[in-house]
Scaffold this active site. Structure first.
Site, PDB file in Angstrom:
ATOM      1  N   GLY A   1      -2.994  20.617  18.754  1.00  0.00           N
ATOM      2  CA  GLY A   1      -2.123  19.534  18.294  1.00  0.00           C
ATOM      3  C   GLY A   1      -1.143  18.998  19.311  1.00  0.00           C
TER       4      GLY A   1
ATOM      5  N   PRO B   1      -6.382  23.504  21.852  1.00  0.00           N
ATOM      6  CA  PRO B   1      -6.106  22.102  22.164  1.00  0.00           C
ATOM      7  C   PRO B   1      -7.397  21.302  22.235  1.00  0.00           C
ATOM      8  CG  PRO B   1      -5.864  23.461  24.132  1.00  0.00           C
ATOM      9  CD  PRO B   1      -6.233  24.397  23.012  1.00  0.00           C
ATOM     10  N   GLY B   2      -7.413  20.123  21.661  1.00  0.00           N
ATOM     11  CA  GLY B   2      -8.592  19.267  21.732  1.00  0.00           C
ATOM     12  C   GLY B   2      -8.227  17.975  22.448  1.00  0.00           C
TER      13      GLY B   2
ATOM     14  N   TYR C   1      -5.582   4.771  11.106  1.00  0.00           N
ATOM     15  CA  TYR C   1      -4.161   5.080  10.993  1.00  0.00           C
ATOM     16  C   TYR C   1      -3.282   4.365  12.014  1.00  0.00           C
ATOM     17  CZ  TYR C   1      -6.362   9.049  13.527  1.00  0.00           C
ATOM     18  OH  TYR C   1      -7.151   9.834  14.336  1.00  0.00           O
TER      19      TYR C   1
ATOM     20  N   CYS D   1     -17.373  -6.797  10.929  1.00  0.00           N
ATOM     21  CA  CYS D   1     -17.001  -7.632   9.794  1.00  0.00           C
ATOM     22  C   CYS D   1     -15.976  -6.921   8.917  1.00  0.00           C
ATOM     23  CB  CYS D   1     -18.239  -7.997   9.001  1.00  0.00           C
ATOM     24  SG  CYS D   1     -19.369  -8.947  10.002  1.00  0.00           S
TER      25      CYS D   1
ATOM     26  N   TYR E   1     -11.449  11.714  19.948  1.00  0.00           N
ATOM     27  CA  TYR E   1     -11.590  11.081  18.633  1.00  0.00           C
ATOM     28  C   TYR E   1     -12.006   9.604  18.727  1.00  0.00           C
ATOM     29  CZ  TYR E   1      -9.107  15.368  17.576  1.00  0.00           C
ATOM     30  OH  TYR E   1      -8.741  16.686  17.505  1.00  0.00           O
TER      31      TYR E   1
HETATM   32  C1  PLP Z   1      -8.147  19.255  15.088  1.00  0.00           C
HETATM   33  C2  PLP Z   1      -7.887  20.677  15.267  1.00  0.00           C
HETATM   34  C3  PLP Z   1      -7.462  21.167  16.499  1.00  0.00           C
HETATM   35  C4  PLP Z   1      -7.190  20.280  17.683  1.00  0.00           C
HETATM   36  O1  PLP Z   1      -6.163  19.371  17.518  1.00  0.00           O
HETATM   37  P1  PLP Z   1      -5.769  18.421  18.730  1.00  0.00           P
HETATM   38  O2  PLP Z   1      -4.720  17.549  18.179  1.00  0.00           O
HETATM   39  O3  PLP Z   1      -6.993  17.663  19.118  1.00  0.00           O
HETATM   40  O4  PLP Z   1      -5.289  19.300  19.839  1.00  0.00           O
HETATM   41  C5  PLP Z   1      -7.307  22.528  16.627  1.00  0.00           C
HETATM   42  N1  PLP Z   1      -7.534  23.379  15.600  1.00  0.00           N
HETATM   43  C6  PLP Z   1      -7.938  22.931  14.405  1.00  0.00           C
HETATM   44  C7  PLP Z   1      -8.208  23.891  13.313  1.00  0.00           C
HETATM   45  C8  PLP Z   1      -8.115  21.579  14.188  1.00  0.00           C
HETATM   46  O5  PLP Z   1      -8.507  21.150  12.986  1.00  0.00           O
END
Ligand code: PLP
Length: 433
Positions: free
Chosen positions: A247, A293-294, A336, A363, A392
């Protein structure tokens, strides 16, 4: 522009990973996802090394829902980190490139029986439970397969993180996890710990996404370790693992904090410091720390290139420039109102003089990529770049209006190659009967 080594202004033209946007657009066409491999590798390295140095035993698991394809699993695996998955499809993709399954966490609030079976058979490291019946189902699956599966339970520490409410997940009314405060979390811990074919190793929380306030993470660590202490006192159970989710906030547009790769280490440092302190103060076992982290690993690595098309000037109200992409390659504004930085990729040295809203070609009136962007005068055929689209975007893309999902190009050291090839119209018909 985003401050980063590999995104440059070369005589007024955007250069990504040593390749000019002009060349990329000519060679591969637009719309085009471009990913800067060096940035991704650097982020993995910074996170991995910071966790080792500041905490010790732990694992960074890249949250692959941010961007999932074979090549990204190869890249993060080479960087020595694990992956977090949320579907059978993501596990399957990782497995297809021999990703070490023991380094995978499998999440989701409604995993199907088939997905659970597939995960157990594949040997994923941890399955993160989010329902009583899921624990029952998984226990039975393990019994049938004669396997013991390590599990965590998703709990809700009730921390309110300051971010857009759609991507906030740890409030009491969240669809994810069991609330610590209400006592529900303790009940399910009791329940799962009695199962004989699954091994409860610890808990997981993920307090939301695009969070900049490090206080939120510190607070979540405090809540989680406090709960570990409660569990120790009340149930005599001690856990080996703590998964604090991901996150971490990244730079999209003006209001966001700008960080260099090295500065992203701060998120890990705060969590590590807080956890080490709490372990001592609360007298609990020092857990193996998993972080997921993603967005921050791939988000700023990505740029989407578009060609400007029709320009619609609603006199003294609004000026739209339509692009050859839209919500089918980036639905985040439509979902969002996500904010982005848009630049004229071949006019970086020209003064921004006009406000444009960037409209997609779908559209839907809501098919917008960004509103009120200050740009130089835009003509049909100009190359536009939307920054920080690595997370994303591709993973949320669709064939809406039967548009083709753009290919993904990986760039590094002046070389460009496909990570995902372009779709063709034939692909659209593949499963049609
Ligand atoms: C989405 C998610 C993440 C990654 O969140 P980011 O905002 O992309 O870092 C990590 N753990 C879980 C369980 C998630 O659902």
């Amino acid at each position: 522009m985003n401050q980063r080594e590999t995104l440059k202004n070369k005589n007024g033209v955007l250069e990504i990973g040593g390749v000019s946007a002009t060349k990329l657009a000519k060679e591969f066409g637009t719309p085009l996802y471009v990913m800067d491999q060096a940035y991704i590798e650097n982020m993995c390295k910074v996170y991995k090394e910071t966790l080792e140095k500041e905490y010790g035993d732990g694992l960074i698991c890249y949250a692959s829902k941010a961007f999932s394809c074979k090549e990204i699993y190869r890249i993060v695996n080479n960087a020595g980190i694990g992956a977090d998955t949320v579907s059978g499809g993501e596990i399957f993709t990782a497995k297809s490139v021999d990703f070490p399954m023991e380094k995978i966490c499998f999440h989701g609030n409604n995993k199907t029986k088939a997905e659970l079976e597939f995960a157990v058979n594949s040997g994923v490291g941890y399955i993160v439970l989010d329902a009583y019946s899921e624990a029952d189902e998984l226990d039975l699956i393990c019994k049938k397969l004669n396997k013991t599966q390590k599990v965590l339970i998703r709990v809700n520490p009730g921390v309110e993180a300051h971010t857009h409410h759609y991507i906030q997940t740890a409030k009491v009314d969240s669809k994810f996890g069991f609330s610590i405060d209400s006592g529900e979390a303790l009940e399910i811990v009791k329940f799962v710990s009695k199962k004989s074919n699954i091994e409860l190793c610890g808990l997981h929380c993920h307090i939301g996404s695009q969070i900049f306030e490090s206080k939120s993470f510190a607070l979540a660590v405090d809540k989680m370790t406090g709960f570990y202490k409660t569990i120790k006192t009340e149930l005599g159970l001690e856990f080996d693992v703590l998964n604090m989710g991901g996150g971490f906030g990244i730079y999209y547009a003006e209001d966001d904090a700008k960080k260099t790769c090295a500065e992203y280490a701060d998120y890990i440092k705060i969590i590590a410091k807080e956890l080490k302190y709490n372990v001592i103060v609360k007298g609990i076992k020092k857990p193996f720390l998993i972080l997921e982290p993603g967005r921050s690993i791939v988000g700023e690595a990505g740029v989407t290139l578009y060609t400007a098309g029709r320009i619609k000037d609603i006199k003294s109200i609004k000026k739209y420039v339509a692009i050859d992409g839209g919500m089918f390659d980036n639905p985040r504004f439509a979902l969002y109102q996500a904010k982005y930085t848009v630049i004229a990729a071949e006019k970086l040295n020209e003064q921004p003089i006009e406000k444009y809203s960037i409209a997609g070609k779908c559209c839907e009136s809501g098919d917008i990529i960004a509103e009120d962007c200050m740009l130089p005068k835009i003509n049909e055929g100009d190359l536009l770049a939307v920054l920080s689209t690595g997370a994303y975007n591709y993973s949320m893309s669709s064939n809406y209006n039967r548009n083709l999902i753009p290919p993904v190009i990986m760039v590094k050291d002046g070389e460009a190659r496909y990570a995902v090839k372009p779709q063709t119209y034939e692909d659209l018909l593949r499963n049609d009967v």
